[in-house]
Design an enzyme around this catalytic site. Structure first.
Site, short mmCIF file in Angstrom:
data_model
loop_
_atom_site.label_atom_id
_atom_site.label_comp_id
_atom_site.label_asym_id
_atom_site.label_seq_id
_atom_site.Cartn_x
_atom_site.Cartn_y
_atom_site.Cartn_z
N VAL A 3 1.17 -3.43 4.06
CA VAL A 3 1.23 -4.54 4.77
C VAL A 3 2.40 -5.54 4.63
CG1 VAL A 3 -1.44 -4.62 4.78
CG2 VAL A 3 -0.14 -5.75 3.11
N TYR B 208 -4.40 4.91 8.13
CA TYR B 208 -5.90 4.33 8.01
C TYR B 208 -6.33 4.80 9.30
CZ TYR B 208 -3.66 1.17 4.65
OH TYR B 208 -3.19 0.79 3.48
N SER C 291 0.90 -1.25 0.03
CA SER C 291 -0.20 -0.03 -0.05
C SER C 291 0.99 1.16 -0.14
CB SER C 291 -0.96 0.01 1.19
OG SER C 291 -2.21 -0.87 1.07
N LYS D 67 0.41 3.45 -3.03
CA LYS D 67 -0.87 4.33 -3.25
C LYS D 67 -0.44 5.69 -3.37
CE LYS D 67 -3.76 1.04 -0.86
NZ LYS D 67 -4.49 0.59 0.41
N TYR E 188 -3.33 -2.93 -10.47
CA TYR E 188 -3.38 -2.58 -9.00
C TYR E 188 -2.43 -3.71 -8.01
CZ TYR E 188 -4.72 -2.00 -3.82
OH TYR E 188 -4.68 -1.88 -2.72
#
Length: 415
Positions: A271, A253, A77, A80, A201
């Site tokens: 992660v 998050y 992630s 992103k 992705y």
């Protein structure tokens, strides 16, 4: 004496900065920071839970590292914000914000978080990131991924490779991401076939990096879009600022609020155990430690960045109460009352306010005298600072005669 100034004994001795980082790393390693290696993607479960490294790169291109900072892992992630940056650069802020919001979701990374208009809440949760991937130009998923890979490689300053095993593992088990993509398609946030967004992705998340690569990517944002290692402008300064702003509110998050209080650095976790952090105008930092806390962030990575923020003074709001003056010297000729104010460094709004105040004070103290603003040692001047200085020198009723010595024409062409 502050702890950062204490002598340390570490094996990493290339540089005192490396030694200071190694000490923090060792202290965190000895602490209690429970976490579990991600296993919902089977291939990630094979990561070494003891791996732990940190790297930092300054906006001047100086690199530092400690621990396992050259151990490869998948970006996950952390990709992103950089893919989002590529979309902003390609399409513009307005077009991208029509499809993706910028509000914190307050939920887990894979939460079902869409605003009333049907947009994913932000680009740093999975739903928003899948839409961001879809916005990268390409006739199909393969071409889209090629563009993403090339763009992320420019951020990192080297060609990034794909971990085929992790990609295959993610693609085989990414059922929730498939559902999120389908939801985004149903709201018209995603406007291409689901597979053409989801496959690239999964691939972007499986690109291999190490903590040093991550630090270079972070410092490219911190340096206003210029990679200080390669010297290449990857994105505009405006896009870099936009991305850092979103990272500030959404990057960790449902722990983003606590993160900004305790660490105060724009950041994004992954992660795979990585965290990328960027202190604007200063440093990019990459941390790697696979065990994750319950929010999905690297538990030791969070701890080490909390320590660095505190001891190294990196918190975004940790700014000097009494900043260094932009007035290097002030000399007045007693016989004429003529005053020369020599300015230095970068002159922004905060700095120019002091300059204007000082020029008016000194000029009005000696009626009819001249105040000279010497900009010879000024390295950069902001647009508003240039405007205020030219207004001051234009004699529009301020009661002071101001002359500028501006050999580099900084006020004529403000940046």
């Amino acid at each position: 004496m502050s702890r950062i100034a204490e002598p340390v004994s570490v094996e990493f001795t290339d540089n005192p900065v490396d030694a200071a980082m190694a000490r923090v790393l060792d202290d965190v390693r000895r602490g209690d920071h429970p976490g579990t290696v991600a296993d919902y993607i089977p291939q990630l479960a094979t990561a070494d839970p003891e791996a732990f490294g940190i790297a930092a790169v300054s906006v001047h291109g100086h690199s530092y590292g400690a621990g396992d900072y050259r151990t490869p892992f998948t970006i996950q992630s952390m990709s992103k914000p950089f893919v989002y940056a590529l979309a902003l650069q390609e399409l513009g802020v307005d077009a991208v914000c029509e499809r993706i919001g910028v509000e914190p979701s307050g939920e887990a990374f894979n939460g079902i978080s869409f605003d009333p208009s049907g947009r994913p809440e932000n680009p740093l949760i999975n739903a928003g990131a899948i839409v961001a991937t879809s916005l990268i130009g390409g006739v199909d998923g393969a071409e889209r991924f090629a563009a993403i890979r090339a763009g992320l490689s420019r951020f990192a300053g080297r060609d990034l490779e794909l971990d085929e095993a992790v990609y295959a593992s993610e693609a085989a088990t990414g059922h929730r991401n498939l559902a999120l993509a389908a939801l985004a398609r149903s709201t018209e946030a995603l406007r291409i076939p689901v597979d053409e967004a989801l496959d690239p992705y999964f691939r972007q998340c499986a690109l291999l990096v190490d903590a040093h690569d991550v630090a270079v990517m972070g410092v490219t944002l911190a340096a206003g879009g210029i990679n200080p290692i390669t010297g290449e402008r990857v994105i505009s300064a405006e896009v870099a600022r936009h991305v850092l702003s979103v990272m500030t509110g959404c990057g960790m998050y449902d722990r983003s609020g606590a993160w900004m209080v305790s660490v105060g650095i724009p950041a994004k976790s992954g992660v795979g155990g990585g965290i990328v952090a960027a202190t604007p105008g200063e440093y990019g930092i990459g941390v790697f430690s696979p065990p994750l806390d319950e929010a999905g962030n690297s538990s030791r990575g969070v701890a080490v960045l909390q320590r660095m923020s505190s001891e190294f003074g990196l918190h975004l709001l940790n700014r000097p109460i009494n900043p260094v003056s932009s007035v290097a010297s002030a000399e007045t000729d007693p016989s004429t009352g003529r005053t020369v104010l020599r300015l230095r460094g970068e002159v922004d709004f905060v700095a120019v306010e002091e300059v204007v105040h000082e020029a008016l004070r000194r000029g009005r103290a000696c009626s009819g005298s001249t105040v000279v603003l010497d900009l010879t040692d000024v390295t950069r001047i902001s647009t508003v600072a240039a405007y205020l200085l030219t207004q001051l020198a234009s004699d529009v009723g301020y009661g002071v005669r101001v002359v500028m010595q501006d050999p580099s024409s900084l006020c004529a062409a403000p940046s």
